[in-house]
Design a protein around this motif. Structure first.
Motif, PDB file in Angstrom:
ATOM      1  N   ASP A   1     114.365  57.683 -17.323  1.00 44.79           N
ATOM      2  CA  ASP A   1     113.452  58.762 -16.955  1.00 44.79           C
ATOM      3  C   ASP A   1     114.249  60.037 -16.697  1.00 44.79           C
ATOM      4  O   ASP A   1     115.480  60.064 -16.701  1.00 44.79           O
ATOM      5  N   ASP A   2     113.525  61.098 -16.451  1.00 44.99           N
ATOM      6  CA  ASP A   2     114.169  62.403 -16.282  1.00 44.99           C
ATOM      7  C   ASP A   2     115.049  62.440 -15.031  1.00 44.99           C
ATOM      8  O   ASP A   2     116.101  63.086 -15.025  1.00 44.99           O
ATOM      9  N   GLY A   3     114.621  61.736 -13.991  1.00 49.18           N
ATOM     10  CA  GLY A   3     115.425  61.732 -12.762  1.00 49.18           C
ATOM     11  C   GLY A   3     116.793  61.104 -12.986  1.00 49.18           C
ATOM     12  O   GLY A   3     117.813  61.586 -12.466  1.00 49.18           O
ATOM     13  N   GLU A   4     116.844  60.012 -13.772  1.00 46.60           N
ATOM     14  CA  GLU A   4     118.121  59.365 -14.063  1.00 46.60           C
ATOM     15  C   GLU A   4     119.050  60.294 -14.844  1.00 46.60           C
ATOM     16  O   GLU A   4     120.258  60.359 -14.599  1.00 46.60           O
ATOM     17  N   ILE A   5     118.485  61.008 -15.786  1.00 42.79           N
ATOM     18  CA  ILE A   5     119.301  61.903 -16.603  1.00 42.79           C
ATOM     19  C   ILE A   5     119.855  63.043 -15.750  1.00 42.79           C
ATOM     20  O   ILE A   5     121.042  63.387 -15.845  1.00 42.79           O
ATOM     21  N   ILE A   6     119.020  63.619 -14.921  1.00 40.22           N
ATOM     22  CA  ILE A   6     119.492  64.697 -14.039  1.00 40.22           C
ATOM     23  C   ILE A   6     120.562  64.181 -13.091  1.00 40.22           C
ATOM     24  O   ILE A   6     121.591  64.832 -12.871  1.00 40.22           O
ATOM     25  N   ASP A   7     120.336  62.977 -12.524  1.00 39.81           N
ATOM     26  CA  ASP A   7     121.338  62.386 -11.628  1.00 39.81           C
ATOM     27  C   ASP A   7     122.664  62.171 -12.345  1.00 39.81           C
ATOM     28  O   ASP A   7     123.739  62.394 -11.779  1.00 39.81           O
ATOM     29  N   GLN A   8     122.585  61.739 -13.622  1.00 37.79           N
ATOM     30  CA  GLN A   8     123.806  61.489 -14.374  1.00 37.79           C
ATOM     31  C   GLN A   8     124.598  62.778 -14.582  1.00 37.79           C
ATOM     32  O   GLN A   8     125.818  62.801 -14.422  1.00 37.79           O
ATOM     33  N   TYR A   9     123.898  63.843 -14.910  1.00 41.23           N
ATOM     34  CA  TYR A   9     124.579  65.136 -15.052  1.00 41.23           C
ATOM     35  C   TYR A   9     125.216  65.559 -13.724  1.00 41.23           C
ATOM     36  O   TYR A   9     126.354  66.055 -13.705  1.00 41.23           O
ATOM     37  N   LEU A  10     124.493  65.389 -12.644  1.00 41.36           N
ATOM     38  CA  LEU A  10     125.009  65.797 -11.342  1.00 41.36           C
ATOM     39  C   LEU A  10     126.226  64.972 -10.945  1.00 41.36           C
ATOM     40  O   LEU A  10     127.196  65.500 -10.396  1.00 41.36           O
ATOM     41  N   ARG A  11     126.195  63.659 -11.198  1.00 46.91           N
ATOM     42  CA  ARG A  11     127.350  62.816 -10.855  1.00 46.91           C
ATOM     43  C   ARG A  11     128.589  63.209 -11.638  1.00 46.91           C
ATOM     44  O   ARG A  11     129.715  63.045 -11.167  1.00 46.91           O
ATOM     45  N   LEU A  12     128.396  63.731 -12.856  1.00 48.29           N
ATOM     46  CA  LEU A  12     129.523  64.179 -13.665  1.00 48.29           C
ATOM     47  C   LEU A  12     129.956  65.598 -13.314  1.00 48.29           C
ATOM     48  O   LEU A  12     130.868  66.133 -13.963  1.00 48.29           O
ATOM     49  N   GLY A  13     129.310  66.202 -12.329  1.00 46.93           N
ATOM     50  CA  GLY A  13     129.666  67.563 -11.941  1.00 46.93           C
ATOM     51  C   GLY A  13     129.132  68.621 -12.880  1.00 46.93           C
ATOM     52  O   GLY A  13     129.630  69.757 -12.885  1.00 46.93           O
ATOM     53  N   GLN A  14     128.144  68.282 -13.669  1.00 49.09           N
ATOM     54  CA  GLN A  14     127.578  69.219 -14.647  1.00 49.09           C
ATOM     55  C   GLN A  14     126.215  69.696 -14.157  1.00 49.09           C
ATOM     56  O   GLN A  14     125.167  69.399 -14.727  1.00 49.09           O
ATOM     57  N   GLN A  15     126.245  70.449 -13.103  1.00 49.74           N
ATOM     58  CA  GLN A  15     124.995  70.914 -12.489  1.00 49.74           C
ATOM     59  C   GLN A  15     124.242  71.879 -13.414  1.00 49.74           C
ATOM     60  O   GLN A  15     123.003  71.846 -13.470  1.00 49.74           O
ATOM     61  N   ASP A  16     124.972  72.727 -14.135  1.00 47.01           N
ATOM     62  CA  ASP A  16     124.306  73.684 -15.031  1.00 47.01           C
ATOM     63  C   ASP A  16     123.549  72.950 -16.145  1.00 47.01           C
ATOM     64  O   ASP A  16     122.412  73.333 -16.489  1.00 47.01           O
ATOM     65  N   ARG A  17     124.166  71.906 -16.694  1.00 43.40           N
ATOM     66  CA  ARG A  17     123.481  71.165 -17.741  1.00 43.40           C
ATOM     67  C   ARG A  17     122.273  70.425 -17.186  1.00 43.40           C
ATOM     68  O   ARG A  17     121.248  70.294 -17.865  1.00 43.40           O
ATOM     69  N   ALA A  18     122.384  69.929 -15.936  1.00 42.29           N
ATOM     70  CA  ALA A  18     121.223  69.293 -15.321  1.00 42.29           C
ATOM     71  C   ALA A  18     120.093  70.300 -15.136  1.00 42.29           C
ATOM     72  O   ALA A  18     118.907  69.984 -15.367  1.00 42.29           O
ATOM     73  N   ARG A  19     120.432  71.543 -14.763  1.00 41.59           N
ATOM     74  CA  ARG A  19     119.398  72.562 -14.591  1.00 41.59           C
ATOM     75  C   ARG A  19     118.770  72.926 -15.950  1.00 41.59           C
ATOM     76  O   ARG A  19     117.553  73.099 -16.046  1.00 41.59           O
ATOM     77  N   GLN A  20     119.620  73.041 -16.951  1.00 43.79           N
ATOM     78  CA  GLN A  20     119.097  73.363 -18.282  1.00 43.79           C
ATOM     79  C   GLN A  20     118.150  72.268 -18.775  1.00 43.79           C
ATOM     80  O   GLN A  20     117.103  72.554 -19.370  1.00 43.79           O
ATOM     81  N   TYR A  21     118.534  71.008 -18.523  1.00 48.82           N
ATOM     82  CA  TYR A  21     117.671  69.903 -18.934  1.00 48.82           C
ATOM     83  C   TYR A  21     116.335  69.987 -18.212  1.00 48.82           C
ATOM     84  O   TYR A  21     115.265  69.815 -18.832  1.00 48.82           O
ATOM     85  N   ALA A  22     116.367  70.248 -16.923  1.00 50.51           N
ATOM     86  CA  ALA A  22     115.118  70.330 -16.154  1.00 50.51           C
ATOM     87  C   ALA A  22     114.292  71.537 -16.562  1.00 50.51           C
ATOM     88  O   ALA A  22     113.052  71.436 -16.694  1.00 50.51           O
ATOM     89  N   ASP A  23     114.936  72.702 -16.790  1.00 56.43           N
ATOM     90  CA  ASP A  23     114.188  73.905 -17.174  1.00 56.43           C
ATOM     91  C   ASP A  23     113.521  73.730 -18.531  1.00 56.43           C
ATOM     92  O   ASP A  23     112.379  74.199 -18.745  1.00 56.43           O
ATOM     93  N   ALA A  24     114.210  73.048 -19.448  1.00 62.65           N
ATOM     94  CA  ALA A  24     113.639  72.862 -20.788  1.00 62.65           C
ATOM     95  C   ALA A  24     112.398  71.991 -20.742  1.00 62.65           C
ATOM     96  O   ALA A  24     111.551  72.075 -21.635  1.00 62.65           O
ATOM     97  N   ARG A  25     112.245  71.189 -19.710  1.00 68.35           N
ATOM     98  CA  ARG A  25     111.097  70.276 -19.608  1.00 68.35           C
ATOM     99  C   ARG A  25     110.187  70.635 -18.432  1.00 68.35           C
ATOM    100  O   ARG A  25     109.335  69.841 -18.055  1.00 68.35           O
ATOM    101  N   HIS A  26     110.420  71.814 -17.884  1.00 71.37           N
ATOM    102  CA  HIS A  26     109.610  72.310 -16.759  1.00 71.37           C
ATOM    103  C   HIS A  26     109.639  71.318 -15.591  1.00 71.37           C
ATOM    104  O   HIS A  26     108.601  70.943 -15.023  1.00 71.37           O
ATOM    105  N   LEU A  27     110.872  70.912 -15.245  1.00 70.97           N
ATOM    106  CA  LEU A  27     111.050  69.940 -14.164  1.00 70.97           C
ATOM    107  C   LEU A  27     111.842  70.576 -13.007  1.00 70.97           C
ATOM    108  O   LEU A  27     112.723  69.959 -12.429  1.00 70.97           O
ATOM    109  N   GLU A  28     111.488  71.814 -12.692  1.00 71.52           N
ATOM    110  CA  GLU A  28     112.226  72.508 -11.651  1.00 71.52           C
ATOM    111  C   GLU A  28     112.122  71.784 -10.304  1.00 71.52           C
ATOM    112  O   GLU A  28     113.109  71.660  -9.567  1.00 71.52           O
ATOM    113  N   ALA A  29     110.945  71.296  -9.968  1.00 69.00           N
ATOM    114  CA  ALA A  29     110.772  70.603  -8.681  1.00 69.00           C
ATOM    115  C   ALA A  29     111.597  69.314  -8.646  1.00 69.00           C
ATOM    116  O   ALA A  29     112.231  68.986  -7.634  1.00 69.00           O
ATOM    117  N   LEU A  30     111.588  68.585  -9.768  1.00 67.36           N
ATOM    118  CA  LEU A  30     112.376  67.355  -9.828  1.00 67.36           C
ATOM    119  C   LEU A  30     113.865  67.662  -9.721  1.00 67.36           C
ATOM    120  O   LEU A  30     114.612  66.937  -9.055  1.00 67.36           O
TER     121      LEU A  30
END
Length: 207
Positions: free
Chosen positions: A57-86
């Motif tokens: 799910d989207d939460g797992e993907i965002i968590d994976q980016y964050l664990r790798l220290g890639q916060q910008d990519r996690a934000r881009q992934y969420a913004d592209a899918r309108h998941l700002e709150a998540l």
């Protein structure tokens, strides 16, 4: 389709390995069969065949980016899918987890420092007790030496009494009561006998 227990364990291990390899592999896991060979992949099977075993799910993907220290990519992934709150929710959870880990590490470091300080204080206390015991023993020896020197400096009478070992002198007179005086029979004492003595160590005398 039923799966045996060994197959289920293998599947679980495969899912974990694929999910932890990279952010892309944390998404979907497919089971593909080709020429009697089974393969697990994060890409769809060729020809659209195969079985989707796990869809991240989207939460797992965002968590994976964050664990790798890639916060910008996690934000881009969420913004592209309108998941700002998540994204904000997962970012807050990630930051809290990092703070708890940092606090745990700090607590462990402080505990280790306290253990080292306690060990150091214990060593200092043992050394102080050893010094006090040694000082007490030295003081006792010093007092014994002083007492011994005092005994050596005490005056010692090297000469015993003049009549040491002999009866005290006395004069005997025999009186005749019958009226006849043959004269007084005086018994003179023997000459005094002197015993020279030798002074020994510790105030003792040998005669």
């Amino acid at each position: 389709m039923k799966t045996s227990r060994p197959g289920m364990r293998f599947l679980a291990v495969t899912v974990l390995l694929l999910a932890g390899a990279s952010p892309a592999m944390a998404q979907n896991i497919y089971k593909c069969s080709q020429a009697g060979t089974v393969a697990y992949t994060d890409h769809p099977c060729p020809g659209g065949k195969g079985e989707l075993l796990h869809k991240a799910d989207d939460g797992e993907i965002i968590d994976q980016y964050l664990r790798l220290g890639q916060q910008d990519r996690a934000r881009q992934y969420a913004d592209a899918r309108h998941l700002e709150a998540l994204f904000k929710e997962r970012l807050a959870a990630y930051q809290q987890d990092m703070e708890e880990k940092a606090q745990h590490q700090q607590d462990e470091m402080l505990a280790e420092q306290q253990r080292e300080e306690q060990a150091r204080q214990q060593t200092l206390a043992e050394q102080a007790a050893s010094r006090e015991q040694l000082a007490a023993e030295n003081e006792a020896l010093r007092q014994q030496n002083e007492q011994y020197r005092d005994e050596l400096t005490q005056p010692v009478d090297s000469y015993p009494p003049a009549y040491w070992g002999t009866a005290p002198p006395y004069r005997e007179r025999h009186h005749h009561h019958d009226g006849d005086h043959d004269g007084d029979h005086d018994h003179e004492p023997k000459a005094p006998v002197f015993h020279p003595c030798t002074q020994l160590a510790g105030g003792r005398v040998q005669c």
